[in-house]
Design an enzyme around this catalytic site. Structure first.
Site, PDB file in Angstrom:
ATOM      1  N   ASN A 153       0.699  -1.044   0.187  1.00 42.71           N
ATOM      2  CA  ASN A 153       0.049  -0.070  -0.024  1.00 42.71           C
ATOM      3  C   ASN A 153       0.817   1.459  -0.024  1.00 42.71           C
ATOM      4  O   ASN A 153       1.537   1.390   0.890  1.00 42.71           O
ATOM      5  CB  ASN A 153      -0.874  -0.089   1.144  1.00 42.71           C
ATOM      6  CG  ASN A 153      -1.948   0.881   1.083  1.00 42.71           C
ATOM      7  OD1 ASN A 153      -2.239   1.419   0.135  1.00 42.71           O
ATOM      8  ND2 ASN A 153      -3.038   0.923   2.016  1.00 42.71           N
ATOM      9  N   HIS A 210     -15.275  -5.238  10.812  1.00 46.07           N
ATOM     10  CA  HIS A 210     -14.529  -3.876  11.107  1.00 46.07           C
ATOM     11  C   HIS A 210     -15.909  -2.931  11.406  1.00 46.07           C
ATOM     12  O   HIS A 210     -16.483  -2.519  10.490  1.00 46.07           O
ATOM     13  CB  HIS A 210     -13.689  -3.010   9.972  1.00 46.07           C
ATOM     14  CG  HIS A 210     -12.494  -3.749  10.242  1.00 46.07           C
ATOM     15  ND1 HIS A 210     -11.389  -3.100  10.538  1.00 46.07           N
ATOM     16  CD2 HIS A 210     -12.071  -5.014   9.896  1.00 46.07           C
ATOM     17  CE1 HIS A 210     -10.237  -3.961  10.336  1.00 46.07           C
ATOM     18  NE2 HIS A 210     -10.752  -4.804  10.251  1.00 46.07           N
ATOM     19  N   ARG A 256     -13.789  -5.675  15.286  1.00 44.85           N
ATOM     20  CA  ARG A 256     -12.867  -4.580  15.601  1.00 44.85           C
ATOM     21  C   ARG A 256     -13.591  -3.621  15.601  1.00 44.85           C
ATOM     22  O   ARG A 256     -14.479  -3.124  14.927  1.00 44.85           O
ATOM     23  CB  ARG A 256     -11.684  -4.607  14.527  1.00 44.85           C
ATOM     24  CG  ARG A 256     -10.386  -3.743  14.870  1.00 44.85           C
ATOM     25  CD  ARG A 256      -9.794  -3.818  13.990  1.00 44.85           C
ATOM     26  NE  ARG A 256      -9.715  -2.159  13.178  1.00 44.85           N
ATOM     27  CZ  ARG A 256      -9.126  -1.608  12.505  1.00 44.85           C
ATOM     28  NH1 ARG A 256      -7.906  -2.227  12.127  1.00 44.85           N
ATOM     29  NH2 ARG A 256      -9.451  -0.645  11.748  1.00 44.85           N
ATOM     30  N   TYR A 260      -7.625   7.760  12.326  1.00 44.69           N
ATOM     31  CA  TYR A 260      -7.055   6.782  11.304  1.00 44.69           C
ATOM     32  C   TYR A 260      -8.259   5.452  11.168  1.00 44.69           C
ATOM     33  O   TYR A 260      -8.655   5.001  12.008  1.00 44.69           O
ATOM     34  CB  TYR A 260      -5.759   6.232  11.515  1.00 44.69           C
ATOM     35  CG  TYR A 260      -5.259   5.328  10.458  1.00 44.69           C
ATOM     36  CD1 TYR A 260      -4.535   5.776   9.425  1.00 44.69           C
ATOM     37  CD2 TYR A 260      -5.524   3.928  10.661  1.00 44.69           C
ATOM     38  CE1 TYR A 260      -3.911   4.902   8.639  1.00 44.69           C
ATOM     39  CE2 TYR A 260      -4.774   3.157   9.774  1.00 44.69           C
ATOM     40  CZ  TYR A 260      -4.234   3.580   8.601  1.00 44.69           C
ATOM     41  OH  TYR A 260      -3.631   2.697   7.683  1.00 44.69           O
ATOM     42  N   ASP A 267      -7.559  -1.506  17.220  1.00 45.65           N
ATOM     43  CA  ASP A 267      -6.171  -1.408  16.732  1.00 45.65           C
ATOM     44  C   ASP A 267      -5.872  -0.082  17.257  1.00 45.65           C
ATOM     45  O   ASP A 267      -6.579   1.016  16.924  1.00 45.65           O
ATOM     46  CB  ASP A 267      -6.450  -1.380  15.075  1.00 45.65           C
ATOM     47  CG  ASP A 267      -5.311  -1.630  14.507  1.00 45.65           C
ATOM     48  OD1 ASP A 267      -4.095  -1.251  14.871  1.00 45.65           O
ATOM     49  OD2 ASP A 267      -5.129  -1.838  13.192  1.00 45.65           O
ATOM     50  N   HIS A 273      -2.828   1.229  16.129  1.00 44.02           N
ATOM     51  CA  HIS A 273      -2.038   1.817  14.934  1.00 44.02           C
ATOM     52  C   HIS A 273      -0.791   2.305  15.461  1.00 44.02           C
ATOM     53  O   HIS A 273      -0.477   3.373  14.826  1.00 44.02           O
ATOM     54  CB  HIS A 273      -2.826   2.754  14.245  1.00 44.02           C
ATOM     55  CG  HIS A 273      -4.028   2.020  13.368  1.00 44.02           C
ATOM     56  ND1 HIS A 273      -5.421   2.242  13.599  1.00 44.02           N
ATOM     57  CD2 HIS A 273      -3.962   1.145  12.502  1.00 44.02           C
ATOM     58  CE1 HIS A 273      -6.145   1.905  12.708  1.00 44.02           C
ATOM     59  NE2 HIS A 273      -5.199   1.021  12.101  1.00 44.02           N
ATOM     60  N   GLU A 293      -4.083  -4.308  19.373  1.00 41.30           N
ATOM     61  CA  GLU A 293      -3.308  -4.504  18.237  1.00 41.30           C
ATOM     62  C   GLU A 293      -2.259  -3.208  17.793  1.00 41.30           C
ATOM     63  O   GLU A 293      -2.677  -1.948  18.013  1.00 41.30           O
ATOM     64  CB  GLU A 293      -3.984  -4.729  16.919  1.00 41.30           C
ATOM     65  CG  GLU A 293      -3.376  -4.649  15.469  1.00 41.30           C
ATOM     66  CD  GLU A 293      -4.417  -4.693  14.347  1.00 41.30           C
ATOM     67  OE1 GLU A 293      -5.475  -5.358  14.579  1.00 41.30           O
ATOM     68  OE2 GLU A 293      -4.174  -4.405  13.374  1.00 41.30           O
ATOM     69  N   GLU A 327       1.495  -6.475  11.358  1.00 39.33           N
ATOM     70  CA  GLU A 327       0.748  -6.520   9.851  1.00 39.33           C
ATOM     71  C   GLU A 327       1.992  -5.761   9.204  1.00 39.33           C
ATOM     72  O   GLU A 327       1.998  -6.011   7.691  1.00 39.33           O
ATOM     73  CB  GLU A 327      -0.389  -5.616   9.768  1.00 39.33           C
ATOM     74  CG  GLU A 327      -0.141  -4.222  10.531  1.00 39.33           C
ATOM     75  CD  GLU A 327      -1.513  -3.408  10.398  1.00 39.33           C
ATOM     76  OE1 GLU A 327      -2.728  -4.006  10.863  1.00 39.33           O
ATOM     77  OE2 GLU A 327      -1.633  -2.241   9.941  1.00 39.33           O
ATOM     78  N   ARG A 358       0.777 -11.019  13.418  1.00 36.18           N
ATOM     79  CA  ARG A 358      -0.208 -10.672  12.458  1.00 36.18           C
ATOM     80  C   ARG A 358       0.226 -10.648  11.076  1.00 36.18           C
ATOM     81  O   ARG A 358      -0.244  -9.805  10.211  1.00 36.18           O
ATOM     82  CB  ARG A 358      -0.952  -9.453  12.789  1.00 36.18           C
ATOM     83  CG  ARG A 358      -2.094  -9.455  13.812  1.00 36.18           C
ATOM     84  CD  ARG A 358      -2.791  -8.193  14.341  1.00 36.18           C
ATOM     85  NE  ARG A 358      -3.026  -7.245  12.977  1.00 36.18           N
ATOM     86  CZ  ARG A 358      -3.789  -7.293  12.230  1.00 36.18           C
ATOM     87  NH1 ARG A 358      -4.819  -8.362  12.438  1.00 36.18           N
ATOM     88  NH2 ARG A 358      -4.026  -6.486  11.210  1.00 36.18           N
ATOM     89  N   GLU A 363      -8.074 -11.443   9.666  1.00 37.16           N
ATOM     90  CA  GLU A 363      -8.972 -10.158   9.462  1.00 37.16           C
ATOM     91  C   GLU A 363      -9.586 -10.281   8.278  1.00 37.16           C
ATOM     92  O   GLU A 363      -9.005 -10.772   7.385  1.00 37.16           O
ATOM     93  CB  GLU A 363      -7.837  -8.832   9.372  1.00 37.16           C
ATOM     94  CG  GLU A 363      -8.439  -7.473   9.300  1.00 37.16           C
ATOM     95  CD  GLU A 363      -7.341  -6.469   9.343  1.00 37.16           C
ATOM     96  OE1 GLU A 363      -6.297  -6.893   9.349  1.00 37.16           O
ATOM     97  OE2 GLU A 363      -7.804  -5.252   9.647  1.00 37.16           O
ATOM     98  N   TRP A 415       6.425   7.918  17.221  1.00 34.66           N
ATOM     99  CA  TRP A 415       7.736   7.173  17.742  1.00 34.66           C
ATOM    100  C   TRP A 415       8.483   6.258  16.548  1.00 34.66           C
ATOM    101  O   TRP A 415       8.060   5.449  16.099  1.00 34.66           O
ATOM    102  CB  TRP A 415       7.243   6.212  18.810  1.00 34.66           C
ATOM    103  CG  TRP A 415       6.586   6.997  20.057  1.00 34.66           C
ATOM    104  CD1 TRP A 415       5.470   7.212  20.162  1.00 34.66           C
ATOM    105  CD2 TRP A 415       7.376   8.019  20.829  1.00 34.66           C
ATOM    106  NE1 TRP A 415       5.073   8.040  21.167  1.00 34.66           N
ATOM    107  CE2 TRP A 415       6.418   8.484  21.556  1.00 34.66           C
ATOM    108  CE3 TRP A 415       8.579   8.294  20.892  1.00 34.66           C
ATOM    109  CZ2 TRP A 415       6.678   9.556  22.506  1.00 34.66           C
ATOM    110  CZ3 TRP A 415       8.994   9.399  21.908  1.00 34.66           C
ATOM    111  CH2 TRP A 415       7.955   9.959  22.488  1.00 34.66           C
TER     112      TRP A 415
HETATM  113  O1  EZ4 Z   1      -3.241   0.394   8.146  1.00 36.39           O
HETATM  114  O2  EZ4 Z   1      -4.018  -1.914   5.739  1.00 36.39           O
HETATM  115  O3  EZ4 Z   1      -5.553  -3.847  10.651  1.00 36.39           O
HETATM  116  N1  EZ4 Z   1      -5.438  -3.258   9.616  1.00 36.39           N
HETATM  117  C1  EZ4 Z   1      -4.878  -2.133   9.562  1.00 36.39           C
HETATM  118  C2  EZ4 Z   1      -4.989  -1.455   8.140  1.00 36.39           C
HETATM  119  C3  EZ4 Z   1      -3.751  -0.968   7.640  1.00 36.39           C
HETATM  120  C4  EZ4 Z   1      -3.701  -0.802   6.190  1.00 36.39           C
HETATM  121  C5  EZ4 Z   1      -2.449  -0.382   5.648  1.00 36.39           C
HETATM  122  O4  EZ4 Z   1      -2.121  -0.774   4.439  1.00 36.39           O
HETATM  123  O5  EZ4 Z   1      -4.346  -1.666  10.465  1.00 36.39           O
HETATM  124  O6  EZ4 Z   1      -5.818  -0.404   8.239  1.00 36.39           O
HETATM  125 CO    CO Z   2      -3.821  -2.907  11.805  1.00 36.46          CO
END
Ligand code: EZ4
Ligand code: CO
Length: 402
Positions: A37, A122, A147, A159, A210, A212, A236, A262, A283, A339, A402
């Site tokens: 991506n 999701h 999630r 996000y 998540d 992130h 996550e 991921e 993951r 997922e 970070w």
């Molecule tokens: O940020 O797939 O768990 N899934 C995620 C996604 C990822 C995107 C990154 O390309 O965190 O939203």
């Molecule tokens: Co994720």
């Protein structure tokens, strides 16, 4: 049998995908996902300029040897671009091997260990009330795991939240969008969301969240502890994971299970996390962690240390990756969760596939090979469009995280 051609196909049926199609002299073909991506064309170039020429004339049955040749032969090991390119080749070769054997790939991996692959959906919404109704629709479809992400009061955007309810897409502009992040607002809000969700849906629905990579280890420890009453299945990516040792600190403070990986591309990204039992779910995915061959290696290591799989499966992982992931998921002993985000109808049309969703499970295709293909004529109608993932700054303008 010999490889006579390998085509790199870039298409954008709603979002960008890169696919490798390997063709043999006996007419058997195989496909592999090569989508990274926001960096799609770098993988396409890696494949076209360096990998494809080295594949021509090789015996496609030698999956392990070709993997080692591409990994060791480049001299420059690992990294997301390299490992995604290797993954595409590896996946396509497993597809070919399955077709030659007349067996679905999961049979080549040891056969079924379960009846279906439990997936999580999701629920994303701006506020708690709408996220509750999102969760209800997943429960009504038979999902056992969801999630949950919401907007954070005090922040303009979060996000992965917002946009289309059905089709999630964080890569929102040609150049990175800049968002503002506040850890204080976030840590204050998330436990309130899960208190309401747990009260509404009872104790057995699996709930995930998540982070992130937005926190420091001690902040993540606080989040984990504040979520303990709501018994999440995992948090996550609580922190960026370059420092595997950092997870030890989170672990000392909370019993909320941790999932990560991921963005990992090799077993070396999670070797300490796994062997020190610092995480509960790994993951890593077929497309970003070196294909079926390398992913299986990671999951086998994880099995020794009570770590289960929880592969990434967002929409930027194409149906080719999803098809391959399901063969791995159904076969390994230590599967945890997969997922799953729906692809758009345009994407599904470009990538005809035999896997299907029923009652909270995904089922791999029973066709020989992976049971997925690419319609190249249709793919050609959707030219590449540059798209980037957003970045975060703190309220004072400092680059996060970070
Ligand atoms: O940020 O797939 O768990 N899934 C995620 C996604 C990822 C995107 C990154 O390309 O965190 O939203
Ligand atoms: Co994720």
């Amino acid at each position: 049998m010999r490889i006579v051609e390998a085509r790199v196909i870039v298409t954008c049926p709603g979002r960008n995908f890169v696919t490798l199609k390997i063709v043999t002299d006996e007419g058997v073909t195989g496909v592999g996902d090569a989508t990274l991506n926001g960096r799609e064309l770098s993988v396409a170039s890696y494949l076209e300029d360096h990998v494809v020429p080295a594949l021509i004339g090789r015996d496609p049955s030698r999956i392990e040897d070709i993997w080692q040749f591409l990994y060791k032969g480049a001299y420059w090991r690992r990294g997301p671009v390299t490992m995604t390119a290797i993954a595409a080749v590896d996946t396509a070769l497993w597809d070919i091997k399955g077709k030659v054997a007349g067996l679905p790939v999961y049979q080549l991996l040891g056969g079924r260990s379960r009846e279906g692959v439990t997936v999580y959906g999701h629920a994303n919404a701006d506020d708690v009330e709408s996220v509750l109704s999102e969760i209800s629709s997943y429960v009504a479809l038979g999902y056992r795991a969801v999630r949950v992400q919401t907007g954070i009061p005090g922040l303009e955007s979060t996000y992965g939240v917002g946009g289309d309810k059905m089709f999630y897409e964080p890569a929102d502009a040609a150049l990175p969008t800049e968002n503002i992040w506040s850890t204080a607002h976030y840590l204050e809000h998330v436990p309130k969301v899960f208190a309401e969700v747990r009260a509404e849906f009872g104790p057995t629905l699996k709930l995930l969240h998540d982070v992130h990579h937005r926190l420091t280890p001690i902040e993540a420890a606080r989040l984990g502890r504040s979520l303990e009453p709501y018994a999440l299945t995992w948090i996550e990516d609580p922190v960026p994971a370059e420092l595997q040792e950092g997870f030890r600190l989170i672990r000392q403070h909370t019993t909320t299970p941790i999932a990560v990986g991921e963005v990992f591309n090799s077993i070396w990204d999670c070797q300490e996390l796994i062997t020190s039992q610092l995480i509960d779910y790994i993951r890593t995915t077929v497309v970003h962690a070196g294909g079926i061959t390398h992913l299986r290696r990671i999951f086998d290591l994880a099995a020794l240390y009570h770590v289960r799989s929880g592969s990434h499966g967002a929409t930027d992982l194409s149906p080719v990756c999803m098809a391959a992931a399901l063969h791995v998921d159904v076969a390994i002993p230590n599967f945890g969760l997969q997922e799953y985000m729906r692809h758009t109808p345009e994407t599904d049309e470009v990538f005809p596939h035999g896997y299907h969703f029923a009652g909270g499970y995904l089922h791999p295709s029973e066709e020989p090979g992976l049971g997925v293909d690419i319609n190249e004529e249709l793919a050609a109608r959707y030219p590449y469009r540059p798209a980037s993932l957003p970045v975060n700054r703190l309220e004072d303008g400092t680059m996060h995280s970070w």
